[in-house]
Design a protein around this motif. Sequence first.
Motif, PDB file in Angstrom:
ATOM      1  N   GLU A   1     -48.020 -10.563  27.927  1.00  0.00           N
ATOM      2  CA  GLU A   1     -48.816 -11.773  28.106  1.00  0.00           C
ATOM      3  C   GLU A   1     -50.133 -11.551  28.832  1.00  0.00           C
ATOM      4  OE1 GLU A   1     -46.029 -14.713  29.682  1.00  0.00           O
ATOM      5  OE2 GLU A   1     -45.539 -15.291  27.621  1.00  0.00           O
TER       6      GLU A   1
ATOM      7  N   CYS B   1     -62.904 -17.492  16.435  1.00  0.00           N
ATOM      8  CA  CYS B   1     -63.353 -16.945  17.705  1.00  0.00           C
ATOM      9  C   CYS B   1     -64.666 -16.260  17.393  1.00  0.00           C
ATOM     10  CB  CYS B   1     -62.323 -15.997  18.291  1.00  0.00           C
ATOM     11  SG  CYS B   1     -61.509 -14.946  17.102  1.00  0.00           S
TER      12      CYS B   1
ATOM     13  N   LEU C   1     -59.450  -8.233  28.752  1.00  0.00           N
ATOM     14  CA  LEU C   1     -60.447  -8.503  27.721  1.00  0.00           C
ATOM     15  C   LEU C   1     -61.703  -7.652  27.890  1.00  0.00           C
ATOM     16  CD1 LEU C   1     -60.307 -12.391  27.308  1.00  0.00           C
ATOM     17  CD2 LEU C   1     -59.320 -10.630  25.854  1.00  0.00           C
TER      18      LEU C   1
ATOM     19  N   GLU D   1     -53.552  -9.793  29.318  1.00  0.00           N
ATOM     20  CA  GLU D   1     -54.462  -9.029  28.460  1.00  0.00           C
ATOM     21  C   GLU D   1     -55.762  -8.721  29.177  1.00  0.00           C
ATOM     22  OE1 GLU D   1     -53.400 -11.337  24.346  1.00  0.00           O
ATOM     23  OE2 GLU D   1     -55.053  -9.910  24.342  1.00  0.00           O
TER      24      GLU D   1
ATOM     25  N   GLU E   1     -62.424  -8.823  33.173  1.00  0.00           N
ATOM     26  CA  GLU E   1     -61.953 -10.109  32.642  1.00  0.00           C
ATOM     27  C   GLU E   1     -60.543  -9.966  32.085  1.00  0.00           C
ATOM     28  OE1 GLU E   1     -64.671 -12.027  29.887  1.00  0.00           O
ATOM     29  OE2 GLU E   1     -63.039 -13.323  29.183  1.00  0.00           O
ATOM     30  N   VAL E   2     -59.660 -10.789  32.599  1.00  0.00           N
ATOM     31  CA  VAL E   2     -58.260 -10.749  32.197  1.00  0.00           C
ATOM     32  C   VAL E   2     -57.833 -12.133  31.715  1.00  0.00           C
ATOM     33  CG1 VAL E   2     -55.891 -10.424  33.029  1.00  0.00           C
ATOM     34  CG2 VAL E   2     -57.691  -8.903  33.822  1.00  0.00           C
ATOM     35  N   LYS E   3     -56.948 -12.186  30.742  1.00  0.00           N
ATOM     36  CA  LYS E   3     -56.464 -13.473  30.218  1.00  0.00           C
ATOM     37  C   LYS E   3     -54.948 -13.421  30.135  1.00  0.00           C
ATOM     38  CE  LYS E   3     -56.626 -14.270  25.723  1.00  0.00           C
ATOM     39  NZ  LYS E   3     -56.806 -14.821  24.366  1.00  0.00           N
ATOM     40  N   VAL E   4     -54.304 -14.553  30.278  1.00  0.00           N
ATOM     41  CA  VAL E   4     -52.856 -14.614  30.068  1.00  0.00           C
ATOM     42  C   VAL E   4     -52.570 -15.489  28.861  1.00  0.00           C
ATOM     43  CG1 VAL E   4     -50.621 -15.235  31.045  1.00  0.00           C
ATOM     44  CG2 VAL E   4     -52.383 -14.265  32.518  1.00  0.00           C
ATOM     45  N   ASN E   5     -51.807 -14.939  27.927  1.00  0.00           N
ATOM     46  CA  ASN E   5     -51.531 -15.570  26.643  1.00  0.00           C
ATOM     47  C   ASN E   5     -50.030 -15.777  26.522  1.00  0.00           C
ATOM     48  OD1 ASN E   5     -52.421 -16.446  24.184  1.00  0.00           O
ATOM     49  ND2 ASN E   5     -52.745 -14.409  23.331  1.00  0.00           N
TER      50      ASN E   5
ATOM     51  N   CYS F   1     -57.056 -13.585  15.966  1.00  0.00           N
ATOM     52  CA  CYS F   1     -57.453 -14.827  16.647  1.00  0.00           C
ATOM     53  C   CYS F   1     -57.265 -16.026  15.735  1.00  0.00           C
ATOM     54  CB  CYS F   1     -58.928 -14.763  17.057  1.00  0.00           C
ATOM     55  SG  CYS F   1     -59.203 -13.729  18.481  1.00  0.00           S
TER      56      CYS F   1
END
Lengths: 487, 118
Positions: free
Chosen positions: B85, A159, B89, B87, B28-32, A347
Motif C-alpha cells: 500500500e 492521470c 512516487l 508507494e 513523495e510517498v502515497k498510500v493506496n 492508473c
Amino acid sequence: VTNMSSQEDESAGGGSEPAEPSSSPSTEIGTTSGDIITVTIGATVPTGFEHTAAEEIKEKIGVDARISKDRGRVFFPITTDKLFQVHLLRSVDNLFVVVEEYHHYQFKESKEETLMELQQLASTLPWTNALEVWKQNGTLKKKKGHRRGGNTAKSKPNCEGVGGSMASTEQQELPQENSAPEGWAGDTQAMETSTQDSDETGHGSKLIKFRVTCNRAGDKHSFSSNEAARDFGGAVQEFFQWKADMTKFDIEVLLNIHNEEVVIGIALTEESLHRRNISHFGPTTLRSTLCYGMLRLCKPQASDIILDPMCGTGAIPLEGAIEFNHSFYVAGDNNDMAVNRTVNNICHIQKRRADKGSMSGLPIDTVQWDLCSLPIRTSSVDIIITDMPFGKRMGSRKKNWDLYPSCLREMARVCRPGSGKAVLLTQDKKCFSKAISRMGGLWRKQHTVWVNVGGLHAGVYLLKRTGSRSCTQPCHAANPSVFFGLM
Amino acid sequence: MKLLTHNMLTSHVKGVTKGYPLLIKATEVKVNEVEFNPQFVSRMIPKLEWSALVQAAEEDLPGELVADYETNEEFLKKVHRILLEVEVLEGCLQCPESGREFPISRGIPNMLLNEDEA
C-alpha cells in the motif's frame, strides 16, 4: 511437445432444433413468457487458446464447451437466467447466440441455387429464442453501464498522460482468423441490403435496425461472403421488416460459413472485448484475451512473483493483476514511452475501479530497466511472462540473434531454479529454439501453443526453469554441453 | 514503487558486489488501498529479505520474525500495508556501495545504467 490447435468437432451433432413454421413474422421482438430457456452461445477466442477458453467456461459457468472445427471458436449451452456469466469470461473476444447450426450443409451446385436456398433459409430459422436472448443481453449491458471502452482513440488519460493515447490506427487490429495465411480462400464482408421500402413500419413499435456480417472460409464454395450476406440479409429484412443499417444497428446477424459448417447467430458483444484493459496503446499492444490465455497457461499461484521484462504498454501484467490478483506483477521495459504508457494504463484501471467504489489498488509495479542486465536479485522470481520482439514490427531478425540468448540467460538467472516457469510469446521460433538449446540446460520446453498474432504465426512457449544453477559468467556458444552446477 | 518491489531490486553497477539493499530517499510517498489477502502475505514473507524490508519500512517491524506469524492477522495486515500500500512516487534509490543514485519518477524507478557503468 507441440500442440496443434485444430480440433475435430467433439459433439455428436448439435443445433438440431426443428425449423419453425414460417408464420407471420412479427416486427416486435420478444413476446416472452418469461420462462428460462437454454441456448447455445458461440464465442470467438484467440486461435490456439480454445482449450484455455473451454477450461474457463467450465470453471465459471460449469458447462462443457465444444471446440469447433473452425479454429478460434467454442460453443457452450447456457440458460437465460445465467446469461450474465458470459460477460465474466476473460478468454473470449466476441460472443454470439446461435440461431441454428449445420455441421454438414450441402451446398447446391450453382451459385444461383445456393444463394436462393440461403434466402429461403431466413424465414425458416428458429429465431425466437435467440432474439429473446439478444433482448435480455441488451438489458444486461444497460445495467452494467456498458460503455464503448478501450477500443477507440477518444479515451482521455485519467492521470497525467505522458506520451498520450495513440490513435486507433496503431492497433494492428487483426481480421478474423480466416484471413490467416493457411491457403483458405476466406474473406469477410458485412453487407447492407438495399431497400426501397419506407422507413416506417406503421405498427408504432420501435424500428429495429440490423446488419448481416458474413465470414466465409473454404475453397469449394461457389459464392462470396459478399453475395451471401447480401442475399441472406435481404431475406431477413423481408421476413422481419427491419431496416438495414451498416453502422447504427441494433441487431447484428452473423452468417459464418466454414467449409460445410454453417452457423447463424446474433452478436451479443458490440465490439471485441479484447482491448478491454488498455486505453493507452503502443505499436504492438497484445489483446487482453491473448494475455489472459498466456497467464492461464502458467497457472499463477498465491504470492507468485511474476515479471514481464519487456512489458510494452503493460497488457500482460495488467491482465494478471486484475484476473489473477493473488500474485504480484512487476512490469519493466527500457523504453520511456513504454513505461509511461504502462503506468497510464494502470492508473486508468485503478480510477475505473475507484469510480465503482471498489478498492482501487492493484498488485503491480513498473520499473525502467535493461532486460539483459536486470536489477533484480538472483533466483527471486517465480514466473516470467512476456511478448518477445518479433523482429517484424519491432526490432529486427538480426538483433534477435543477439538479444534472445542474452535475455533468456538473464531471465534464467532471476528465475527460481526448480520451481520457476516462463511463458514466452515469439514469432521468431527458429531463433528462440536455438537460443534455448544453447542455454546449458537452464530451461526445458514443457508445452507450446501455436497462435495467430496480427496475421503472424507465433508460438507461446511454456518453459520450466531447471534445477541447474545459473552461470555467473557468460555462457559460451562453443560449449553448449557444459553444465554449471547441475543439481 | 512499492516496497515489495524494492525488496527485489539491486544495484548492478559494474564492479559492485554489495549492491543490495538500495537506500530509499523518498520526496513523495502515497498510500493506496489494496485488498488484503492473508494467504498472499504469509506466503510472501519467506520469499523476502526481511532485514531489508525492516530497514526500508522505517516502522515498527520486528527485526526477527515472530513465531506463528501466519496466523497473526494484525501482524499480517501491517506487513500487507508496508509491502503493497505504501508507494514511493518521487525520490531516488541509492546504491549502498557506489553511491550511484537511480531516480524514481511517477512511481517508476529508472534502473538504466550509462554505458560506462554497465
